[in-house]
Design a protein around this motif. Sequence first.
Motif, PDB file in Angstrom:
ATOM      1  N   UNK A 390     -17.919  -6.443 -20.805  1.00 33.86           N
ATOM      2  CA  UNK A 390     -17.777  -5.676 -22.043  1.00 33.86           C
ATOM      3  C   UNK A 390     -16.785  -4.524 -21.922  1.00 33.86           C
ATOM      4  N   UNK A 391     -16.843  -3.678 -20.892  1.00 35.02           N
ATOM      5  CA  UNK A 391     -15.881  -2.571 -20.819  1.00 35.02           C
ATOM      6  C   UNK A 391     -14.433  -3.029 -20.700  1.00 35.02           C
ATOM      7  N   UNK A 392     -14.210  -4.265 -20.218  1.00 36.51           N
ATOM      8  CA  UNK A 392     -12.839  -4.742 -20.036  1.00 36.51           C
ATOM      9  C   UNK A 392     -12.193  -5.213 -21.330  1.00 36.51           C
ATOM     10  N   UNK A 393     -12.974  -5.501 -22.343  1.00 41.27           N
ATOM     11  CA  UNK A 393     -12.396  -5.969 -23.603  1.00 41.27           C
ATOM     12  C   UNK A 393     -12.343  -4.868 -24.663  1.00 41.27           C
ATOM     13  N   UNK A 394     -12.829  -3.684 -24.326  1.00 42.92           N
ATOM     14  CA  UNK A 394     -12.786  -2.561 -25.270  1.00 42.92           C
ATOM     15  C   UNK A 394     -11.336  -2.146 -25.501  1.00 42.92           C
ATOM     16  N   UNK A 395     -11.041  -1.680 -26.713  1.00 41.81           N
ATOM     17  CA  UNK A 395      -9.703  -1.206 -27.056  1.00 41.81           C
ATOM     18  C   UNK A 395      -9.232  -0.187 -26.021  1.00 41.81           C
ATOM     19  N   UNK A 396      -8.063  -0.397 -25.420  1.00 40.76           N
ATOM     20  CA  UNK A 396      -7.572   0.551 -24.409  1.00 40.76           C
ATOM     21  C   UNK A 396      -7.476   1.984 -24.906  1.00 40.76           C
ATOM     22  N   UNK A 397      -7.318   2.179 -26.205  1.00 38.30           N
ATOM     23  CA  UNK A 397      -7.218   3.540 -26.752  1.00 38.30           C
ATOM     24  C   UNK A 397      -8.494   4.333 -26.509  1.00 38.30           C
ATOM     25  N   UNK A 404     -21.391   4.855 -21.609  1.00 40.80           N
ATOM     26  CA  UNK A 404     -21.590   3.409 -21.542  1.00 40.80           C
ATOM     27  C   UNK A 404     -22.874   2.972 -22.234  1.00 40.80           C
ATOM     28  N   UNK A 405     -23.890   3.805 -22.226  1.00 49.09           N
ATOM     29  CA  UNK A 405     -25.122   3.454 -22.949  1.00 49.09           C
ATOM     30  C   UNK A 405     -24.844   3.324 -24.438  1.00 49.09           C
ATOM     31  N   UNK A 406     -23.994   4.176 -24.973  1.00 48.60           N
ATOM     32  CA  UNK A 406     -23.631   4.083 -26.388  1.00 48.60           C
ATOM     33  C   UNK A 406     -22.814   2.819 -26.649  1.00 48.60           C
ATOM     34  N   UNK A 407     -21.934   2.481 -25.731  1.00 49.60           N
ATOM     35  CA  UNK A 407     -21.142   1.258 -25.887  1.00 49.60           C
ATOM     36  C   UNK A 407     -22.037   0.028 -25.918  1.00 49.60           C
ATOM     37  N   UNK A 437     -27.326   8.178 -34.572  1.00 46.20           N
ATOM     38  CA  UNK A 437     -27.453   9.020 -33.360  1.00 46.20           C
ATOM     39  C   UNK A 437     -26.225   8.996 -32.457  1.00 46.20           C
ATOM     40  N   UNK A 438     -25.269   8.100 -32.710  1.00 48.33           N
ATOM     41  CA  UNK A 438     -24.066   8.022 -31.884  1.00 48.33           C
ATOM     42  C   UNK A 438     -22.907   8.817 -32.458  1.00 48.33           C
ATOM     43  N   UNK A 439     -23.102   9.417 -33.628  1.00 44.35           N
ATOM     44  CA  UNK A 439     -22.041  10.170 -34.307  1.00 44.35           C
ATOM     45  C   UNK A 439     -22.330  11.658 -34.187  1.00 44.35           C
ATOM     46  N   UNK A 452     -18.961  17.411 -21.276  1.00 45.03           N
ATOM     47  CA  UNK A 452     -18.684  16.339 -20.321  1.00 45.03           C
ATOM     48  C   UNK A 452     -19.600  15.166 -20.617  1.00 45.03           C
ATOM     49  N   UNK A 453     -19.080  13.973 -20.513  1.00 46.03           N
ATOM     50  CA  UNK A 453     -19.872  12.772 -20.708  1.00 46.03           C
ATOM     51  C   UNK A 453     -20.303  12.257 -19.335  1.00 46.03           C
ATOM     52  N   UNK A 454     -21.504  12.565 -18.905  1.00 47.12           N
ATOM     53  CA  UNK A 454     -21.899  12.252 -17.527  1.00 47.12           C
ATOM     54  C   UNK A 454     -21.962  10.771 -17.240  1.00 47.12           C
ATOM     55  N   UNK A 455     -22.232   9.936 -18.259  1.00 44.28           N
ATOM     56  CA  UNK A 455     -22.392   8.515 -18.024  1.00 44.28           C
ATOM     57  C   UNK A 455     -21.150   7.717 -18.369  1.00 44.28           C
TER      58      UNK A 455
END
Length: 463
Positions: A390-397, A404-407, A437-439, A452-455
Motif C-alpha cells: 500500500x505505501x508504494x502505490x500512494x501518490x508520491x506527492x 500510516x494508521x490513517x493511511x 477524525x482524520x481531518x 511531529x507525526x510519530x508513526x
Amino acid sequence: MEGMPTFFPSVWRFCISFLLFTLLPSPTKCRVQPWLSPSPAPLLSPLVKPVSGTPVLLAPSPIVMKVIVVVQHHHLNKELILAISFSSIAISAIVISIIFFWIIWQRNHLVQGFKDQNYVGVDYATKGLPLGPIFSKFNSLKMMKKKELIAMIEYSSLESATKNFSETNILEEGRLGRVYQSCFDGGVVAAVMKLDGYGQEYERMFDNELDLLGRIRHPNIVSLLGYCIHGETRFLVYELLQNGSLETQLHGTSHGAALTWHLRMKIAVDTARGLEYLHEHCYPPVIHKDLKASNILLDLDFNVKISGFGLAVTNGGLNKGIAKFSRKLDYAAPESILGGKVTEKSDVYAFGVVLLELLIGRKTFEKNVPSLCQSFVTWVMPQLTDRLKLPTIVDPVIRDTMDLKHLYQVAAVAVLCVQPEPSYRPLITDVLHSLIPLVPIELGGTLRVSDRLPNANQNSHIH
C-alpha cells in the motif's frame, strides 16, 4: 366583487329563500289555538259571574286550561328548536360551500394572472430577463409546483461577459460542453457552461439541473446562478470555483502538488457531507449518479462544491442513458452498468473511486498503463489490502507525509465503498464519521495535529 363567478347571486338568493321558508311560520301554524274549546266565551272573562250553577262545578275548568296551555307551549318550543337547528346546519353548509368556491376562484384567478404576466411559458423562456439587479442579488422567484425559477439571463449579457465566448476564457471542456469564465456588469464573476448538443436527453439534463439546483441549498453543493436559452443552445451559469475541479488539480499540469494529505482528506470529507445531504436530508432522497473527480469543484480554500446534476434522480429506477452520456464508466457501480439499477449505494461506490484517486494520484483510466486500461478498481484492490504494498502505490506527492494508521484506515474505507455487492457497502453517513477524525480541526475535522507525526513512514527508499 369584480370577476366573481355568476353562480354567487343564485347562492345568496337560495340562502335568503331558505331562511324565510324555515324561520317564518307556515299558514297552517298561524291559526290561533283556542285556550279552551268548546267552552263558552264568558268563562274566559273574570268579570262575568255565572248565572246559575254552583261554584264547585267551575273549579275543574281552570285546571284543564292550565294543562292545555303547558302542552301547547312545549309543542311550540320543540318546533322552534328544530327549526333553528336545521337552519344553523344549512347556513353553515352554505357558508362553507361559498368559502370553498371562493378559494377555487381565487386560485384560478392567480394562475391566470401568472400566465398573463409571463412568469411561466414559452414567451418568458425565450425572451429572458435583463441581468440587472435580479442576477446581481441572485434572487430566485417562486414557480408553480414548488419549483423555483432561476434567474433568466439574456444571451447578449453572456456574450459580453465571456468576450463573445473567447477561447481564452475557456476553463474546462467536458463531455457536455465547454465552461467559460465570465465577468458580468457589477463585477460578478461566474462560470458559464455551454451545452453542446440538443435533443430530448440534453433537454432532460438541462431541466434536471434547473429543478434540483433551484431547490438544493448546501455549502458543499454548487450554486446555480442563472440560465439562458438561445435557439437550440442552452447555457447554465454557476458560481465560479477558482481552483477548478479535482480532476484538474490531480491530473493537470500541477499533478496534485497543491494537495497535501490533510487537504485530500478534507476534500473527501466535504464530498461525503454533500452526498449525505442528498441522501439523508433531501425528501425524496437525491441520487447523484455522476459523481467523479471532474464534478467535484474546489474554491480558493479547497472547499468542495459537488456539481453535475444532469443525471441525478430522486428515486431508484433504471439508469437509462448512462452509457451514452458518461465519458467513462470507471465511477459507475457494477449494478448500474449491468442492470441499470441505481441507489444511494451507487453513489457510495463512486465516492470510493474518488477516494482511491486521492490516495494514488492516478487517473481511473490511462492508456499508457496497460494494467489500468480495463479497471482501475480491479488493479488497485489487491494492493489496498497488503500493508507492505500500500505505501508504494500512494501518490508520491503525499508519500511519507501521513500517519500510516490513517493511511490504512482510509484504504479500508475505500475497499468497503467499492465492494461489488451493494449491500456490503456502508452508508455515506458511516463513511463520513470514519473520515472526520482524520481531518484537522482547522479544516473542518476533529484531528488535533501535532508538530511531529510519530508513526509516519520515514523510509526514504520508497521514493
